[in-house]
Scaffold this motif. Structure first.
Motif, short mmCIF file in Angstrom:
data_model
loop_
_atom_site.label_atom_id
_atom_site.label_comp_id
_atom_site.label_asym_id
_atom_site.label_seq_id
_atom_site.Cartn_x
_atom_site.Cartn_y
_atom_site.Cartn_z
N ALA A 12 -2.87 12.27 60.29
CA ALA A 12 -4.13 11.63 60.65
C ALA A 12 -5.22 12.16 59.72
CB ALA A 12 -4.82 12.05 62.09
N HIS A 13 -5.50 13.44 59.46
CA HIS A 13 -6.27 13.84 58.19
C HIS A 13 -6.15 13.22 57.01
CE1 HIS A 13 -8.65 17.02 60.49
NE2 HIS A 13 -7.59 17.47 61.20
N ALA A 14 -4.66 13.17 56.73
CA ALA A 14 -4.61 12.67 55.28
C ALA A 14 -4.95 11.30 55.35
CB ALA A 14 -3.13 12.87 55.14
N ILE A 15 -4.80 10.55 56.14
CA ILE A 15 -5.16 8.87 56.19
C ILE A 15 -6.72 8.89 56.28
CG2 ILE A 15 -5.18 6.83 57.55
CD1 ILE A 15 -2.22 7.58 58.49
N LEU A 16 -7.45 9.82 57.23
CA LEU A 16 -8.98 9.52 57.16
C LEU A 16 -9.43 10.27 55.76
CD1 LEU A 16 -9.36 10.83 60.63
CD2 LEU A 16 -9.99 8.55 59.72
N ILE A 17 -9.10 11.28 54.98
CA ILE A 17 -9.41 11.42 53.89
C ILE A 17 -9.34 10.48 52.68
CG2 ILE A 17 -8.95 13.30 51.94
CD1 ILE A 17 -8.49 15.54 54.44
N VAL A 18 -8.11 9.96 52.77
CA VAL A 18 -7.78 8.99 51.72
C VAL A 18 -8.85 7.74 52.11
CG1 VAL A 18 -6.29 7.16 51.01
CG2 VAL A 18 -5.39 9.26 51.22
N GLY A 19 -9.12 7.38 53.30
CA GLY A 19 -9.87 6.40 53.63
C GLY A 19 -11.49 6.74 53.30
N VAL A 20 -11.74 7.88 53.27
CA VAL A 20 -13.24 8.31 53.19
C VAL A 20 -13.36 8.55 51.64
CG1 VAL A 20 -14.75 10.40 53.06
CG2 VAL A 20 -13.57 9.71 55.09
N LEU A 21 -12.36 8.66 50.96
CA LEU A 21 -12.35 8.99 49.26
C LEU A 21 -12.55 7.44 48.99
CD1 LEU A 21 -9.94 11.52 48.37
CD2 LEU A 21 -12.58 11.77 48.47
N ILE A 22 -11.64 6.69 49.36
CA ILE A 22 -11.64 5.06 48.94
C ILE A 22 -13.18 4.50 49.12
CG2 ILE A 22 -10.54 2.90 49.21
CD1 ILE A 22 -8.04 4.14 49.48
N ILE A 23 -13.61 4.83 50.39
CA ILE A 23 -14.88 4.13 50.90
C ILE A 23 -16.09 4.54 49.82
CG2 ILE A 23 -16.65 4.03 52.73
CD1 ILE A 23 -14.44 2.28 53.31
N ALA A 24 -15.90 6.05 49.62
CA ALA A 24 -17.04 6.63 48.73
C ALA A 24 -16.83 6.34 47.23
CB ALA A 24 -17.12 7.98 49.12
N PHE A 25 -15.76 5.95 46.85
CA PHE A 25 -15.60 6.20 45.22
C PHE A 25 -16.47 5.23 44.62
CE2 PHE A 25 -13.00 4.55 41.50
CZ PHE A 25 -12.98 5.70 40.83
N PRO A 26 -16.57 4.04 44.80
CA PRO A 26 -17.45 2.75 44.33
C PRO A 26 -18.92 3.57 44.27
CG PRO A 26 -16.36 1.85 46.13
CD PRO A 26 -16.12 3.16 46.45
N VAL A 27 -19.43 4.38 45.29
CA VAL A 27 -20.59 4.77 45.15
C VAL A 27 -20.79 6.03 44.28
CG1 VAL A 27 -22.60 6.03 46.45
CG2 VAL A 27 -21.40 4.06 47.36
N TYR A 28 -19.69 6.91 44.30
CA TYR A 28 -19.48 7.89 43.37
C TYR A 28 -19.65 7.44 41.83
CZ TYR A 28 -17.71 11.76 40.63
OH TYR A 28 -17.45 12.82 39.64
N VAL A 29 -18.95 6.48 41.59
CA VAL A 29 -19.02 5.82 40.18
C VAL A 29 -20.41 5.22 39.90
CG1 VAL A 29 -17.87 3.93 38.65
CG2 VAL A 29 -16.57 5.29 40.27
N CYS A 30 -20.95 4.83 40.89
CA CYS A 30 -22.20 4.21 40.43
C CYS A 30 -23.22 5.32 40.35
CB CYS A 30 -22.85 3.44 41.66
SG CYS A 30 -24.34 2.60 41.92
N PHE A 31 -23.07 6.63 40.95
CA PHE A 31 -23.96 7.53 40.71
C PHE A 31 -23.71 8.02 39.31
CE2 PHE A 31 -24.80 12.21 40.74
CZ PHE A 31 -26.05 12.29 40.66
N ILE A 32 -22.44 8.32 39.03
CA ILE A 32 -22.19 8.72 37.45
C ILE A 32 -22.89 8.12 36.43
CG2 ILE A 32 -20.10 9.24 36.03
CD1 ILE A 32 -20.53 11.17 38.60
N GLY A 33 -22.45 6.69 36.66
CA GLY A 33 -22.82 5.82 35.78
C GLY A 33 -24.69 5.75 35.62
#
Lengths: 282, 292
Positions: A12-33
Motif C-alpha cells: 500500500a505504501h509503495a503504491i501510494l508513494i509512486v502515485g504521489v511522485l507521479i502526481i507531483a513530478f510535472p510540478v517539480y519539473v516546472c519549478f526546476i525549469g
C-alpha cells in the motif's frame, strides 16, 4: 483490521508513494525549469535539479514586462485573477443563498418555475452557448470589464441546490419561535439562517474560488486588452509566440504563480474543500 | 419535503429571486435560444446576408469530418474516464487501508484538483515538448519516436495524459469517501467466512462502491467532453491537423472570428442534447434528491 498485516501494508505504501511522485513530478519539473536560464532550457539541456536564477526569474516575471513579447507584469495578472475569482465567488454565494431562501421559506405563484429555471442552467454550460453569450456581453459594451468577465458566470444551480438542501434541515421550530418573537423573514434570515450557514458558506467559498480562478474559455473571449488579462490566459499567450522566442523560464515561473493560490486554498482549507466538493454533488 | 412554517406574502420572495433570475434569463436562456435560432441560419462570408436554411447546418453533422470528430471525442473521453477512474480507485483502496500517514497521502493526492486545466496542459507540454522536454529527451535517448507537434496520435496521447492527471484527485476523493462508508463489519464477516482478500474486493467492496463508481462515470464523461477545453487549447490548439479536436473544441473553432456561426450553433445544439441526456441519467439513477 481483519488479518495479519505486514506485506500488504508495504505494498500500500509503495503504491501510494509512486502515485504521489507521479502526481507531483510535472510540478517539480516546472519549478526546476523556472530556476534555469532560458537558453539552457531552449537547448534541451535542463538538468533535474534547481538552477541559479530563481529570484531573478520570479522578480522579472512578477514586476517587469518583456521586450520580446508584449507581456504585462504578472503581478497585474495575479490581481485580475484574484478579483475575478472573488467577485464570481461572492456573487454566486450571495444570489444563490437568497434564491434558496425564497424557494424554501415562502409560497408564491410560479415557485416551481423559478426553481426549475435555476436548476436547468446545469445543462447550459458556457461551452454550448459561447458566441451568442459573447454577443450579448459585447452589445452591452461589457467587453474588457470586470462586470462582463464575472456577472454572466455568477448564476449557480449547484450552489442554490446546496443551500436549499441545507435549509431543509433547519428545524421548523426555529422559524416558529422567531415568528412568535415578531420577527419577519428578513430578520429571521439575518439573525438565524446566515449564522447557521457559516460552515456551508465556507465550504462553497473554497470550491467556487478555485472555479473562478481557473476560468479559461470565458476570459479568453471577453478580455482583449493586456491589462485585463488573467494569469491563466496570460500563460497561454506567452507560449503562442514563435517557439524559439518563448521565454520558458518566465512561462514556468508564471505557471508556478498561477497554481500557488488555488493549491494553497485546497491544502490549507482541506476540510472545507472536501465538504464543499462532496456535498454540492449530492 | 416542504416546510410547515413559512412566511406569507409574495413580494419579498420575488425580490430575493430577482438577481439570480436576471442573470439566468439574460446570460443563459436568451443565448441558448439564440444558439438554436442561429443553427437555422446561414451567413455569407462577408456577413451581409443571412438566410434561413432550415436544417442545412444540421446536415453537416453527418459529414465525414464531423463524424471523425465524434469518434475522436469518444476515444478521448473513454481513455480519460477509464484511466483516471482505475488509477484513482487503485490509490483510494490503498489509502483506505488503515496505514500510517493515510491523511498525508490524501493531502498529497488531492491538490491537482486546484490546478487550472490550461495550466495542467502547460505542465505536461513542457515535459513532453519534443525539442526541450525532459521526458521527451529521455524517450529520444531510449530510441522511442516522439513528436506530438507532427504526429496526431502522439498529440492525442499527450492530451489524454494531462486530462487524466488532472482528474485523478477528484475521483480519488470520491472513491475514498465511498470506501470509508462501507462498514468494517461487512469485511470482517466475509473474512470469517474464509473469503480471500481478492474475493472480498469483488464480492463486497466492488458492489457496495458501484453507486459511487456510476456517479463518477457520468461526471468524468462530462469532464472529458467539456472541461478539457483549456487543456487542449493550451497544448495543441486542436492540432496537428485536427488530431486533438473534440466536439467542444470544434464549436469554438468553427465560430471563431465570426467564421461559420451556423455550423458552430448546430454543433452547440448537438452538445446541448448530449449534456441534457447525461444530466438526466445522473439524476435519474443517482437519487440526487431534486424532488420538488
Amino acid at each position: 483490521m481483519v488479518e495479519r498485516r505486514g506485506i500488504s501494508d508495504y505494498i500500500a505504501h509503495a503504491i501510494l508513494i509512486v502515485g504521489v511522485l507521479i502526481i507531483a513530478f510535472p510540478v517539480y519539473v516546472c519549478f526546476i525549469g523556472s530556476t534555469h536560464p532560458k537558453d539552457i532550457i531552449a537547448n534541451g539541456d535542463m538538468p533535474l535539479w534547481p538552477g541559479p536564477v530563481f529570484w531573478q526569474t520570479y522578480r522579472d516575471a512578477l514586476f517587469a514586462g518583456s521586450n520580446t513579447t508584449t507581456r504585462q507584469p504578472v503581478i497585474q495578472m495575479l490581481a485580475n485573477s484574484f478579483w475575478m475569482a472573488i467577485i464570481i465567488t461572492t456573487g454566486k454565494i450571495a444570489i444563490s443563498i437568497l434564491s434558496a431562501y425564497a424557494v424554501v421559506y415562502f409560497k408564491f405563484p410560479f415557485q416551481r418555475t423559478a426553481f426549475w429555471l435555476i436548476f436547468m442552467t446545469l445543462m447550459l454550460p458556457v461551452e454550448v452557448r459561447i458566441y451568442p453569450t459573447y454577443k450579448i456581453v459585447s452589445d452591452m459594451h461589457l467587453l474588457d470589464t470586470f462586470t462582463g468577465l464575472t456577472v454572466p458566470l455568477i448564476a449557480s444551480a449547484t450552489a442554490t441546490l446546496f443551500f436549499r438542501q441545507f435549509f431543509m434541515t433547519i428545524p421548523d421550530e426555529l422559524v416558529e419561535a422567531s415568528k412568535l418573537d415578531g420577527a419577519g423573514p428578513i430578520k429571521f434570515f439575518v439573525d438565524t439562517v446566515l449564522p447557521l450557514s457559516r460552515t456551508n458558506i465556507a465550504a462553497l467559498f473554497v470550491i467556487l474560488f478555485i472555479y473562478g480562478w481557473n476560468q479559461y474559455l470565458w476570459p479568453l473571449l471577453i478580455t482583449t486588452r493586456e491589462e485585463m488579462q488573467t494569469i491563466v490566459i496570460g500563460i497561454k499567450k506567452m507560449i503562442v509566440t514563435a517557439d524559439a522566442l518563448t521565454e520558458w523560464n518566465t512561462v514556468l515561473a508564471t505557471t508556478m504563480l498561477a497554481m500557488l493560490p488555488p493549491v494553497l486554498v485546497v491544502v490549507l482549507m482541506q476540510r472545507w474543500f472536501v465538504k464543499g466538493l462532496v456535498e454540492t454533488e449530492k | 419535503m416542504e416546510k410547515r412554517a413559512i412566511f406569507g406574502g409574495w413580494l419579498v420572495p420575488y425580490l430575493l429571486l430577482v438577481p439570480q433570475m436576471v442573470v439566468v434569463l439574460f446570460f443563459f436562456y436568451w443565448p441558448a435560444v439564440q444558439t438554436v435560432w442561429q443553427s437555422f441560419l446561414l451567413e455569407d462570408a462577408f456577413g451581409l446576408r443571412t438566410d434561413f436554411v432550415w436544417f442545412d447546418n444540421y446536415k453537416d453533422l453527418a459529414s465525414r469530418e464531423y463524424l471523425q470528430t465524434i469518434g475522436r471525442t469518444v476515444v478521448f473521453s473513454t481513455c480519460v474516464t477509464v484511466l483516471s477512474l482505475s488509477i484513482a480507485l487503485l490509490l483510494a483502496i490503498q489509502a483506505d487501508k488503515s496505514i500510517k500517514g493515510a491523511g498525508v497521502y490524501k493531502t498529497l493526492l488531492i491538490w491537482p484538483y486546484a490546478v487550472a486545466p490550461a495550466v495542467a496542459g502547460v505542465l505536461w507540454l513542457f515535459m513532453f515538448q519534443p525539442s526541450l522536454g525532459v521526458v521527451a529527451r529521455a524517450m529520444r535517448n531510449l530510441g522511442i519516436p516522439w513528436n506530438p507537434m507532427l504526429n496526431g496520435n502522439h498529440a492525442l496521447l499527450l492530451v489524454i495524459l494531462a486530462s487524466v492527471w488532472k482528474q485523478i484527485s477528484y475521483n480519488f476523493l470520491f472513491f475514498l469517501a465511498g470506501l470509508q462508508a462501507i462498514p468494517r463489519a461487512v469485511h470482517e464477516a466475509a473474512a470469517i467466512d474464509g473469503a480471500s482478500r481478492t474475493r472480498r474486493f469483488w464480492t463486497v467492496t466492488f458492489p457496495l462502491l458501484a453507486p459511487t463508481g456510476f456517479f463518477l462515470l457520468t461526471v468524468n464523461i462530462v469532464y472529458a467532453f467539456f472541461d478539457t477545453f483549456g487543456i487542449i487549447d493550451a497544448m495543441t490548439g486542436g492540432g496537428p491537423s485536427k488530431a486533438t479536436e473534440t466536439l467542444v473544441y470544434s464549436v469554438f473553432f468553427q465560430g471563431r472570428l465570426g467564421g461559420n456561426l451556423g455550423a458552430s450553433a448546430a454543433q452547440s445544439v448537438a452538445l446541448m442534447v448530449i449534456i441534457v441526456a447525461l444530466t438526466a441519467v445522473q439524476f435519474r439513477f443517482i437519487e440526487r434528491k431534486v424532488t420538488y
